[in-house]
Design a protein around this motif. Structure first.
Motif, PDB file in Angstrom:
ATOM      1  N   THR A  44       0.849  -1.174   0.000  1.00 15.71           N
ATOM      2  CA  THR A  44       0.000   0.000   0.000  1.00 15.71           C
ATOM      3  C   THR A  44       0.888   1.228   0.000  1.00 15.71           C
ATOM      4  O   THR A  44       1.791   1.330   0.806  1.00 15.71           O
ATOM      5  CB  THR A  44      -0.858   0.018   1.278  1.00 15.71           C
ATOM      6  OG1 THR A  44      -1.508  -1.235   1.343  1.00 15.71           O
ATOM      7  CG2 THR A  44      -1.855   1.127   1.251  1.00 15.71           C
ATOM      8  N   ILE A  45       0.646   2.126  -0.901  1.00 16.40           N
ATOM      9  CA  ILE A  45       1.473   3.318  -0.964  1.00 16.40           C
ATOM     10  C   ILE A  45       0.760   4.497  -0.321  1.00 16.40           C
ATOM     11  O   ILE A  45       1.303   5.173   0.548  1.00 16.40           O
ATOM     12  CB  ILE A  45       1.843   3.654  -2.414  1.00 16.40           C
ATOM     13  CG1 ILE A  45       2.654   2.513  -3.000  1.00 16.40           C
ATOM     14  CG2 ILE A  45       2.650   4.943  -2.448  1.00 16.40           C
ATOM     15  CD1 ILE A  45       2.707   2.520  -4.481  1.00 16.40           C
ATOM     16  N   LYS A  46      -0.455   4.768  -0.730  1.00 14.79           N
ATOM     17  CA  LYS A  46      -1.182   5.875  -0.133  1.00 14.79           C
ATOM     18  C   LYS A  46      -2.067   5.336   0.985  1.00 14.79           C
ATOM     19  O   LYS A  46      -2.677   4.291   0.859  1.00 14.79           O
ATOM     20  CB  LYS A  46      -2.077   6.562  -1.167  1.00 14.79           C
ATOM     21  CG  LYS A  46      -1.325   7.242  -2.279  1.00 14.79           C
ATOM     22  CD  LYS A  46      -0.415   8.347  -1.774  1.00 14.79           C
ATOM     23  CE  LYS A  46      -1.231   9.557  -1.279  1.00 14.79           C
ATOM     24  NZ  LYS A  46      -0.309  10.625  -0.841  1.00 14.79           N
ATOM     25  N   ALA A  47      -2.102   6.109   2.056  1.00 14.35           N
ATOM     26  CA  ALA A  47      -3.000   5.710   3.142  1.00 14.35           C
ATOM     27  C   ALA A  47      -4.437   5.830   2.655  1.00 14.35           C
ATOM     28  O   ALA A  47      -4.784   6.716   1.899  1.00 14.35           O
ATOM     29  CB  ALA A  47      -2.762   6.613   4.335  1.00 14.35           C
ATOM     30  N   ASN A  48      -5.251   4.930   3.071  1.00 18.01           N
ATOM     31  CA  ASN A  48      -6.670   4.965   2.763  1.00 18.01           C
ATOM     32  C   ASN A  48      -7.432   4.771   4.062  1.00 18.01           C
ATOM     33  O   ASN A  48      -6.912   4.181   4.996  1.00 18.01           O
ATOM     34  CB  ASN A  48      -7.036   3.813   1.833  1.00 18.01           C
ATOM     35  CG  ASN A  48      -6.911   4.204   0.381  1.00 18.01           C
ATOM     36  OD1 ASN A  48      -7.652   5.076  -0.066  1.00 18.01           O
ATOM     37  ND2 ASN A  48      -5.987   3.599  -0.323  1.00 18.01           N
ATOM     38  N   THR A  49      -8.656   5.250   4.082  1.00 16.34           N
ATOM     39  CA  THR A  49      -9.444   5.001   5.277  1.00 16.34           C
ATOM     40  C   THR A  49     -10.730   4.322   4.859  1.00 16.34           C
ATOM     41  O   THR A  49     -11.171   4.459   3.726  1.00 16.34           O
ATOM     42  CB  THR A  49      -9.835   6.317   5.980  1.00 16.34           C
ATOM     43  OG1 THR A  49     -10.737   7.014   5.125  1.00 16.34           O
ATOM     44  CG2 THR A  49      -8.617   7.174   6.233  1.00 16.34           C
ATOM     45  N   VAL A  50     -11.302   3.592   5.797  1.00 20.61           N
ATOM     46  CA  VAL A  50     -12.616   3.036   5.520  1.00 20.61           C
ATOM     47  C   VAL A  50     -13.430   3.008   6.817  1.00 20.61           C
ATOM     48  O   VAL A  50     -12.892   2.788   7.901  1.00 20.61           O
ATOM     49  CB  VAL A  50     -12.512   1.643   4.853  1.00 20.61           C
ATOM     50  CG1 VAL A  50     -11.853   0.647   5.771  1.00 20.61           C
ATOM     51  CG2 VAL A  50     -13.876   1.148   4.424  1.00 20.61           C
ATOM     52  N   ARG A  51     -14.725   3.278   6.672  1.00 21.83           N
ATOM     53  CA  ARG A  51     -15.609   3.312   7.827  1.00 21.83           C
ATOM     54  C   ARG A  51     -16.439   2.037   7.833  1.00 21.83           C
ATOM     55  O   ARG A  51     -17.075   1.688   6.826  1.00 21.83           O
ATOM     56  CB  ARG A  51     -16.517   4.540   7.714  1.00 21.83           C
ATOM     57  CG  ARG A  51     -17.519   4.693   8.822  1.00 21.83           C
ATOM     58  CD  ARG A  51     -18.339   5.940   8.511  1.00 21.83           C
ATOM     59  NE  ARG A  51     -19.506   6.042   9.337  1.00 21.83           N
ATOM     60  CZ  ARG A  51     -19.707   7.048  10.177  1.00 21.83           C
ATOM     61  NH1 ARG A  51     -18.802   8.029  10.283  1.00 21.83           N
ATOM     62  NH2 ARG A  51     -20.805   7.109  10.884  1.00 21.83           N
ATOM     63  N   ILE A  52     -16.387   1.368   8.956  1.00 20.95           N
ATOM     64  CA  ILE A  52     -17.091   0.096   9.102  1.00 20.95           C
ATOM     65  C   ILE A  52     -18.087   0.247  10.240  1.00 20.95           C
ATOM     66  O   ILE A  52     -17.754   0.831  11.272  1.00 20.95           O
ATOM     67  CB  ILE A  52     -16.108  -1.034   9.468  1.00 20.95           C
ATOM     68  CG1 ILE A  52     -14.987  -1.154   8.429  1.00 20.95           C
ATOM     69  CG2 ILE A  52     -16.814  -2.357   9.673  1.00 20.95           C
ATOM     70  CD1 ILE A  52     -13.829  -2.024   8.877  1.00 20.95           C
ATOM     71  N   GLU A  53     -19.314  -0.269  10.071  1.00 21.73           N
ATOM     72  CA  GLU A  53     -20.250  -0.266  11.192  1.00 21.73           C
ATOM     73  C   GLU A  53     -20.391  -1.676  11.723  1.00 21.73           C
ATOM     74  O   GLU A  53     -20.689  -2.600  10.972  1.00 21.73           O
ATOM     75  CB  GLU A  53     -21.587   0.333  10.749  1.00 21.73           C
ATOM     76  CG  GLU A  53     -21.424   1.841  10.674  1.00 21.73           C
ATOM     77  CD  GLU A  53     -22.614   2.592  10.113  1.00 21.73           C
ATOM     78  OE1 GLU A  53     -23.706   2.006  10.067  1.00 21.73           O
ATOM     79  OE2 GLU A  53     -22.420   3.760   9.716  1.00 21.73           O
ATOM     80  N   TYR A  54     -20.152  -1.830  13.026  1.00 23.76           N
ATOM     81  CA  TYR A  54     -20.115  -3.171  13.598  1.00 23.76           C
ATOM     82  C   TYR A  54     -21.056  -3.279  14.788  1.00 23.76           C
ATOM     83  O   TYR A  54     -20.885  -2.598  15.795  1.00 23.76           O
ATOM     84  CB  TYR A  54     -18.694  -3.490  14.045  1.00 23.76           C
ATOM     85  CG  TYR A  54     -18.598  -4.776  14.853  1.00 23.76           C
ATOM     86  CD1 TYR A  54     -18.980  -6.006  14.297  1.00 23.76           C
ATOM     87  CD2 TYR A  54     -18.137  -4.759  16.171  1.00 23.76           C
ATOM     88  CE1 TYR A  54     -18.904  -7.167  15.047  1.00 23.76           C
ATOM     89  CE2 TYR A  54     -18.064  -5.926  16.923  1.00 23.76           C
ATOM     90  CZ  TYR A  54     -18.457  -7.138  16.355  1.00 23.76           C
ATOM     91  OH  TYR A  54     -18.386  -8.278  17.080  1.00 23.76           O
ATOM     92  N   PRO A  55     -22.105  -4.117  14.667  1.00 19.54           N
ATOM     93  CA  PRO A  55     -23.010  -4.341  15.807  1.00 19.54           C
ATOM     94  C   PRO A  55     -22.311  -5.291  16.782  1.00 19.54           C
ATOM     95  O   PRO A  55     -22.165  -6.474  16.484  1.00 19.54           O
ATOM     96  CB  PRO A  55     -24.243  -4.990  15.180  1.00 19.54           C
ATOM     97  CG  PRO A  55     -23.826  -5.458  13.822  1.00 19.54           C
ATOM     98  CD  PRO A  55     -22.499  -4.877  13.470  1.00 19.54           C
TER      99      PRO A  55
END
Lengths: 600, 378
Positions: A56-67
């Protein structure tokens, strides 16, 4: 607005190949952030080269919803980090946006130097760490040994180490629960004036500059006027949103949340990563502590094989820079190679990636000169100058001394290879520092080594001496005065700037000898004898001769087959076109590339 | 018009390819049928040749005929005679035309040589290659040095006007002394003509596979030494890179090809040049036979160059000749080019009385390569 107590911001720290991207995929899949049918392997790695090289070269973000099992639904922001030493400055930026980190280690490989360096970085930043052992389903997995190593680094006990297989999905739920229960919720003043940290930015062809944000205090709303505190730019928040992992716009991001911001800005240079975004009407008094600018460590000249491609190279570099502000370059002229650019890179991998992207995505044929570091030349009149190219080294008459950058190198190796590793580092003028046994089988070594000794092929050498088991990391150290000279290489009496190099005085002979021998083999014979010399100042330290060619003729015209003979000659001529004329000597591209690869 | 090259440029020649060989030599990449290993319908092929010649466009009588191969001497005298008759019938031969055949020493005896003279041949080119039996073995040749000498003597005794000895130098394993001995043997036979070729590794040959597999290949420096040694010893006139002759005994057919003259070509894989068009015949025997037997000329492809390409071709071919080539537009461009200046400075290329000469024949390809890349001087 999301309740900050239901937010967890975290990164995954892992060595290349230890399965970070696969684990991210599994987390997304488990929580339904991505439908099974949309899954493609390693979703977060978007660039072709990233996917091919598995990094991975560029940082990425991801939003996860977890019950979670406690009945509440938590927002988990996974902030991806690059896995290579060259990009460690991006790692520290990403860590700044988190409260916790997963320290992910391959059950068969154990802890590697970069992982350890990043883990220390996370601990220093006050992050809560969850040790995770991955690939427990591998036949060669040794989860107990690796757990012991992890505990040695982060403390705790066996029960604190989570065992997973990102591939099969085993342990994923347990891991999600650990994230919710063990990582702290973000702190911050939800009611204060807006302060949001720009921890990354990238250029999107359609949207312009996209900033990755971590809201620390207050909240940011769609359409509000924001101010970038360092640059004092005032812009409208045209869109704010989160990545799920596809972009989805939201009305508002509040304290503790992670997301993106799009303004009208189209030039990436206008956004400074580490800047604080605040409200333009009710601004915060003080900005958040920012980041240092990433500093190029390695320099190399890039020249188009075909001189007419210079403008295309410039355009390509300009475009690459849109998404990679760590890439620096300025025009450079070489007598041997014509017009090109002296480029600065974060490290060798960065250099290789940039070059590969230029060749692949922009269809350029390039010659790269030997990687160099930034020296400081101290002149007799007391002034100092930066030397990024051997050509820039001032004449010996005005030169008082030269200093060179050292780096702090950490190597982790199985203990059986300690001897050979020490020998290698001593050859590279390294000075030994601490040595720690992580376990009886694994040793952590610390050294001070001139960066110039690392940039050539140190990593390859380390890997080959330890059958691939050692790993390394380095961080910038101090400048030290060294006995350095410039070795010039002369072809037929003409210095070839592309081959000259600044080396330690004791290495000058070896470098010169290796270069002239190599060039004698790589440069085809010419119509006349060509002397190949290595010189320090006016003193010749090594010499070889490329003997004149004796014969360049074939006998037959193949029973009247003139066409074939003509085509053969035309093909050969086409091959010669790719040669560079240096003085009166035809030098193939291959010679430039191969000559600069110095083996032990 | 005493200069044989100038004369050849205006002459007409015929080339006939006979692909059959007792065995294919490991260095050979010509269109060859290996009689040991492949079906060899010799009579059917000769019929096809005769038919193909009959299909040729009208032409004035020709100045030279060359039967090459392969090994034309594997044909029976009657078959060779039929081919020559077909050519005479279709085009006619000028008085004193050169009628030449390539032959392997093992095929030439007093009897067969007499047959060739009776059939109308007045020139023979003997594929002797070496007088060292070790070298002959590594070249895969079937004759020995004694047969080579006897064939030459038989050809001369039979009254063949011009006898040529073909030699190959620089075979891996050939010592300098071996080569000098070969040269002395060849010169001692006092033929009118001698050709000497540096062994070349051609793609797709047994030799190239052996070299790729680690066997030693020919060494260009060794070949240069041997070429120079031959040039030193020989008293015949060097008139082309690889050819030496008594004045007047130059090969007219070969001169025609180098002078960009015209030649019609018949047989498997044969290459012709008439009316500014270069033609090449099918190289597969079954296809060739099908075409001819179906009443079609077996031409697989043609090439027609634009005037500038043709001008450059004239230069590149003519540079092989010892007396050089008329400079013309391409020559002027060459002299004017960076490469041309470099060659002149290095003493390889010389301009003299409107002609261009390569003064060291060992660098002919270096100059030719640049000639073909020239652009017209505006």
């Amino acid at each position: 607005m999301t309740d900050p107590t239901r937010i967890r911001n975290f990164s995954i720290i892992a060595h290349i190949d230890h399965g970070k991207s696969t684990l991210a995929d599994r987390l997304l899949e488990f929580t339904g952030a991505v439908e099974q049918r949309d899954m493609r392997d390693q979703l977060l790695d978007t660039m072709d080269i990233e996917r091919e090289r598995g990094i991975t070269i560029k940082a990425n973000t991801v939003r996860i919803e977890y019950p979670a099992q406690d009945g509440h639904t938590y927002v988990l922001n996974l902030i991806d980090t690059p896995g290579h030493v060259d990009f460690s400055y991006e790692v520290s930026r990403s860590l700044d946006a988190c409260e916790g980190a997963l320290l992910l280690v391959d059950a068969a490989q154990g802890v590697e130097a970069q992982t350890l360096a990043n883990a220390y970085l996370a601990i220093e930043n006050g992050l809560e760490i969850i040790p995770v052992v991955n690939k427990i389903d591998l036949p060669s997995a040794e989860p107990e040994r690796v757990s012991a190593e992890l505990i040695g680094i982060v403390g705790g006990s066996d029960e604190d180490v989570i065992q997973v297989s990102a591939k099969s999905g085993a342990g994923i739920e347990e891991l999600l629960e650990a994230i919710v229960t063990r990582l702290p919720a973000p702190e911050g003043n939800g009611d204060g004036p807006l302060r949001a940290m720009v921890f990354d930015s990238y250029y999107d062809t359609y949207r312009g500059v996209v900033c990755s944000l971590r809201v620390v205090d207050g909240h940011i709303s769609d359409g509000e006027q924001v101010r970038f505190m360092a640059t004092d730019l005032i812009e409208s928040a045209d869109e704010i949103g989160v990545l799920r992992p596809t972009a989805s716009a939201v009305k508002r991001l509040s304290a503790g949340e992670v997301g993106y911001l799009i303004t009208g800005i189209k030039e990436i240079d206008l956004i400074r990563v580490g800047d604080t975004v605040t409200d333009s009407i009710a601004p915060a008094d003080t900005a958040l502590p920012g980041y240092g600018e990433p500093k190029p460590m390695v320099f190399s000249g890039l020249f188009p094989t075909d001189g007419d491609e210079f403008e295309r190279l410039r355009e390509a570099l300009d475009k690459l820079r849109l998404n990679d502000s760590s890439l620096v370059y300025q025009p450079e002229t070489s007598r041997a190679l014509g017009f090109g650019f002296r480029c600065g890179f974060l490290g060798l991998l960065h250099m290789e990636i940039v070059r590969e992207r230029l060749e692949r995505e922009y269809d350029l044929d390039l010659v790269a000169t030997a990687p160099s570091v930034e020296y400081q030349a101290h002149l007799t009149d007391g002034a100092s100058v930066q030397v990024r190219s051997p050509q820039d080294l001032p004449d010996p008459q005005v030169l008082a001394s030269v200093s060179e950058p050292y780096v702090k190198v950490m190597v982790i190796t199985p203990s059986e290879y300690v001897g050979t590793v020490m020998e290698l580092i001593q050859q590279r003028r390294g000075e030994m520092g601490e040595m720690t046994y992580l376990t009886p089988e694994r040793v952590e070594l610390h050294y001070q080594v001139p960066l110039a000794e690392i940039v050539f092929d140190f990593f390859d050498q380390l890997k080959s001496r330890t059958r691939g088991y050692a790993s390394m990391d380095y961080e910038p150290g101090e400048y030290r005065s060294s006995d350095l000279v410039r070795v010039n290489i002369l072809l037929n009496g003409v210095p070839v700037d592309a081959f000259s190099s600044i080396v330690h005085k004791e290495r000058a002979y070896r470098y010169g000898r290796a270069m002239v021998e190599r060039l004698r083999k790589l440069i085809p014979r010419q119509l006349f004898d060509v002397p190949v010399q290595a010189a320090v100042g006016s003193r010749i330290i090594a010499r070889e001769t490329i003997k004149a060619q004796r014969k360049d003729v074939t006998a037959k015209c193949y029973g009247g087959d003139i066409t074939r003979k003509r085509k053969l000659l035309e093909r050969q001529k086409e091959g010669k076109r790719r040669m560079k004329m240096v003085g009166q000597v035809e030098v193939p591209q291959e010679a430039f590339i191969s000559a600069l690869r110095i083996d032990e | 018009m005493s200069d044989p090259v100038v004369r050849a440029a205006g002459e007409r020649a015929v080339y006939v390819h006979v692909p059959f060989c007792h065995r294919r030599c490991p260095y050979c990449d010509f269109a060859v049928v290996d009689m040991e290993r492949e079906s060899s319908p010799v009579e059917r092929y000769v019929d096809a040749l005769v038919d193909e010649i009959g299909m040729a466009e009208d032409w004035a009588p020709v100045h030279a005929v060359n039967l090459g191969g392969g090994t034309p001497s594997v044909l029976a005298t009657e078959q060779l005679a039929r081919i020559l008759e077909a050519i005479s019938e279709r085009f006619g031969l000028v008085a004193g035309a050169e009628v030449s055949i390539e032959a392997n020493p093992e095929d030439i005896t007093s009897q067969s040589a007499g047959g060739l003279v009776a059939a109308g041949f007045n020139r023979i080119s003997l594929g002797i290659q070496s007088f060292d039996s070790g070298v002959l073995r590594s070249l895969g040749r079937l004759h020995d040095p004694r047969q080579a000498r006897e064939a030459t003597i038989a050809a001369k005794a039979a009254g063949i006007e011009t006898v040529n000895i073909d030699l190959i130098f620089g075979t891996p394993g050939e010592s300098t002394e071996s080569w000098l001995e070969t040269v002395r043997n060849a010169l001692g036979l006092e033929t009118e003509h001698l050709s000497a070729y540096a062994l070349t590794v051609e793609r797709g040959t047994a030799l190239s596979r052996a070299v790729a597999g680690g066997d030693p290949g020919p060494d260009p420096d060794d070949q240069a030494d041997k070429y120079e040694a031959l040039a030193e010893l020989i008293e015949l006139d060097p008139y082309e890179v690889s050819n030496w002759a008594r004045p007047g005994a130059e090969c007219r057919y070969n001169l025609t090809t180098w002078a960009q003259g015209e030649y019609d070509a018949f047989g498997l894989g044969a290459h012709g040049h008439r009316g500014g068009v270069r033609t090449r015949n099918f190289r597969r025997l079954d296809v060739y036979l099908d075409q001819v037997e179906g009443g079609r000329r077996p031409v697989q492809g043609t090439e027609q160059l634009d005037p500038w390409e043709r001008e450059k071709e004239r230069l590149f071919l003519g540079l092989r000749l010892r007396n050089g080539v008329r400079a013309g537009a391409a020559g002027a461009a060459l002299l004017d080019s960076v490469a041309g200046q470099r060659f002149q400075a290095a003493g390889i290329l010389k301009a003299e009385a409107g002609r261009l000469l390569v003064t060291n024949p060992l660098f002919t390809d270096a100059v030719a390569r640049e000639s073909l890349a020239l652009t017209p001087v505006s």
